[in-house]
Write an enzyme that holds these catalytic residues in place. Structure first.
Site, PDB file in Angstrom:
ATOM      1  N   SER A 152       0.727  -0.918   0.028  1.00  0.00           N
ATOM      2  CA  SER A 152      -0.230   0.182  -0.004  1.00  0.00           C
ATOM      3  C   SER A 152       0.548   1.728  -0.328  1.00  0.00           C
ATOM      4  CB  SER A 152      -1.148  -0.266   0.808  1.00  0.00           C
ATOM      5  OG  SER A 152      -1.361   1.628   1.639  1.00  0.00           O
ATOM      6  N   TYR A 165      -0.979  -0.824  10.072  1.00  0.00           N
ATOM      7  CA  TYR A 165      -1.778  -1.383   8.772  1.00  0.00           C
ATOM      8  C   TYR A 165      -0.258  -1.043   8.389  1.00  0.00           C
ATOM      9  CZ  TYR A 165      -3.723  -1.220   4.466  1.00  0.00           C
ATOM     10  OH  TYR A 165      -3.841  -1.084   3.855  1.00  0.00           O
TER      11      TYR A 165
HETATM   12  N1  NAD Z   1      -8.640  -1.006   0.471  1.00  0.00           N
HETATM   13  C1  NAD Z   1      -8.305   0.296   0.191  1.00  0.00           C
HETATM   14  O1  NAD Z   1      -7.887   1.631  -0.090  1.00  0.00           O
HETATM   15  C2  NAD Z   1      -6.427  -0.370   0.085  1.00  0.00           C
HETATM   16  C3  NAD Z   1      -5.029   0.520  -0.365  1.00  0.00           C
HETATM   17  C4  NAD Z   1      -4.083  -0.436  -0.524  1.00  0.00           C
HETATM   18  C5  NAD Z   1      -3.852  -1.630  -0.012  1.00  0.00           C
HETATM   19  N2  NAD Z   1      -4.592  -2.186  -0.257  1.00  0.00           N
HETATM   20  C6  NAD Z   1      -4.276  -3.270   0.159  1.00  0.00           C
HETATM   21  O2  NAD Z   1      -5.374  -4.493  -0.629  1.00  0.00           O
HETATM   22  C7  NAD Z   1      -5.556  -5.417   0.259  1.00  0.00           C
HETATM   23  C8  NAD Z   1      -7.051  -5.507  -0.125  1.00  0.00           C
HETATM   24  O3  NAD Z   1      -8.636  -4.735   0.352  1.00  0.00           O
HETATM   25  P1  NAD Z   1     -10.075  -4.800   0.087  1.00  0.00           P
HETATM   26  O4  NAD Z   1      -9.736  -3.529   0.375  1.00  0.00           O
HETATM   27  O5  NAD Z   1      -9.936  -5.363  -1.165  1.00  0.00           O
HETATM   28  O6  NAD Z   1     -10.217  -5.771   1.020  1.00  0.00           O
HETATM   29  P2  NAD Z   1     -11.640  -5.880   1.894  1.00  0.00           P
HETATM   30  O7  NAD Z   1     -11.769  -5.680   3.178  1.00  0.00           O
HETATM   31  O8  NAD Z   1     -12.530  -5.976   0.897  1.00  0.00           O
HETATM   32  O9  NAD Z   1     -11.060  -8.122   1.230  1.00  0.00           O
HETATM   33  C9  NAD Z   1     -10.130  -8.882   2.408  1.00  0.00           C
HETATM   34  C10 NAD Z   1     -10.562 -10.327   1.430  1.00  0.00           C
HETATM   35  O10 NAD Z   1      -9.497 -10.846   2.308  1.00  0.00           O
HETATM   36  C11 NAD Z   1      -9.984 -11.365   2.971  1.00  0.00           C
HETATM   37  N3  NAD Z   1      -9.823 -12.250   4.419  1.00  0.00           N
HETATM   38  C12 NAD Z   1      -9.142 -11.139   5.445  1.00  0.00           C
HETATM   39  N4  NAD Z   1      -8.867 -11.945   6.429  1.00  0.00           N
HETATM   40  C13 NAD Z   1      -7.738 -13.000   5.904  1.00  0.00           C
HETATM   41  C14 NAD Z   1      -7.174 -14.170   6.130  1.00  0.00           C
HETATM   42  N5  NAD Z   1      -6.892 -13.977   7.501  1.00  0.00           N
HETATM   43  N6  NAD Z   1      -7.029 -14.983   5.871  1.00  0.00           N
HETATM   44  C15 NAD Z   1      -8.282 -14.849   3.962  1.00  0.00           C
HETATM   45  N7  NAD Z   1      -8.243 -14.177   3.950  1.00  0.00           N
HETATM   46  C16 NAD Z   1      -8.382 -13.250   4.903  1.00  0.00           C
HETATM   47  C17 NAD Z   1     -11.803 -10.827   3.740  1.00  0.00           C
HETATM   48  O11 NAD Z   1     -11.887 -12.554   4.110  1.00  0.00           O
HETATM   49  C18 NAD Z   1     -11.923 -10.192   1.985  1.00  0.00           C
HETATM   50  O12 NAD Z   1     -12.448 -11.354   0.998  1.00  0.00           O
HETATM   51  C19 NAD Z   1      -5.410  -5.743   1.182  1.00  0.00           C
HETATM   52  O13 NAD Z   1      -4.328  -6.201   1.196  1.00  0.00           O
HETATM   53  C20 NAD Z   1      -4.967  -3.604   1.755  1.00  0.00           C
HETATM   54  O14 NAD Z   1      -4.520  -4.117   2.265  1.00  0.00           O
HETATM   55  C21 NAD Z   1      -6.545  -1.613   0.269  1.00  0.00           C
END
Ligand code: NAD
Length: 272
Positions: A152, A165
């Site tokens: 991120s 985080y």
């Molecule tokens: N949303 C943002 O703004 C953003 C920005 C930068 C990076 N990211 C990164 O992108 C990735 C996805 O984020 P998102 O926004 O789609 O999140 P989200 O919460 O929409 O989806 C995350 C998924 O991970 C699964 N999950 C959680 N814990 C788990 C575990 N222990 N084992 C297996 N699966 C697990 C959840 O069930 C869910 O389906 C993350 O690593 C996040 O840090 C997100």
């Protein structure tokens, strides 16, 4: 179908693949011809997505996994090998965030050691366990492979109210570099992606927004406003599809010499 990426029949594991970014990545890999493993703790959402992907459960797989648990990760890898005989791509995407302050004078939302451990377990130990488990099969079977770590922008930039985080995301920059040095000689590429502010996913749920707004001394409305007014040169949040497209490219042979680097995808918001 666009064959430029040559992802036809590649087996791609997407951790956290049942929702948000992971879900979008799975959908786009499936339309590029890949066989997708939706690897997630969330059974119902994972199975529903697999049924919806082109080719359904005949072609793709839902694998129940807690990425923070060694036994669970080993079982996931075994299930994928048993079903497809191989893995080609691992996308370490599962991640969680729970906004807290290092010190909260009001004593309401202070980062506990337990929460720290949980965030580190999923976001940092999870990618380690998955990468190790899958890379072992590649080295054992003399196969090539690609690991994509979902970092991120906050990893290098820091994030008010999200120190744990952001620290785990910084670790993914470092792990990408170290694993690239260790695995390059086996023909295994390791890269990362660092999204900035993107459109709404489940990660930004009501509890997340309440806690983050609190840590920043804002109302939820002010926090939402700040997503829009924060300085993004492109003038808008990133779309999930735009992050997924970068994953397609990085996983493909078109990125055959891209290794040990994390791609910033923040609309120019930062260099990090
Ligand atoms: N949303 C943002 O703004 C953003 C920005 C930068 C990076 N990211 C990164 O992108 C990735 C996805 O984020 P998102 O926004 O789609 O999140 P989200 O919460 O929409 O989806 C995350 C998924 O991970 C699964 N999950 C959680 N814990 C788990 C575990 N222990 N084992 C297996 N699966 C697990 C959840 O069930 C869910 O389906 C993350 O690593 C996040 O840090 C997100």
């Amino acid at each position: 179908m666009n064959n430029w990426l040559e992802l036809q029949d590649k087996v791609a594991i997407v951790t956290g693949g049942a929702a948000g970014l992971g879900r979008e990545i799975g959908i786009r890999f499936a339309s590029a011809g890949a066989q997708v493993v939706v690897a997630d703790v969330s059974d119902a959402a994972g199975k529903t997505l697999v049924a919806e992907l082109e080719g359904g459960a005949e072609r793709h797989l839902y694998a129940q996994v807690d990425v923070a648990d060694t036994t669970s990760v080993a079982a996931m890898t075994d299930a994928v090998i048993e079903r497809f005989g191989q893995v080609d791509i691992l996308i370490n995407n599962a991640g969680i965030s729970a906004p807290r302050l290092l010190v909260d004078p009001a004593g309401q939302e202070e980062l506990s050691a337990e929460l720290w451990d949980k965030v580190v377990a999923v976001n940092q130990k999870g990618p380690f366990l998955c990468a190790q488990s899958v890379a072992r099969t590649w080295i054992r079977d003399s196969r090539q492979g690609v690991i994509i770590n979902m970092a991120s922008e906050s990893g290098l930039e820091g994030s008010e109210g999200q120190s744990a985080y952001a620290a785990t995301k910084a670790a993914l920059y470092s792990l990408t570099r170290s694993w690239a040095k260790e695995l390059g000689k086996y023909g295994i590429r390791v890269v990362g992606m660092a999204p900035g502010i993107i459109e709404l996913t489940a990660l930004r749920n009501a509890e997340y927004e309440r806690a983050l707004a609190y840590t920043r001394g804002q109302t939820i409305e002010e926090l939402r406003e700040s997503y829009a007014t924060v300085s993004i040169p492109m003038g808008r949040p990133g779309r999930l599809a735009e992050i997924a497209d970068a994953a397609l490219f990085l996983a493909s042979e078109r990125a055959a010499y891209v290794h040990g680097t994390v791609l910033n995808i923040s609309g120019g918001k930062s260099r990090a």
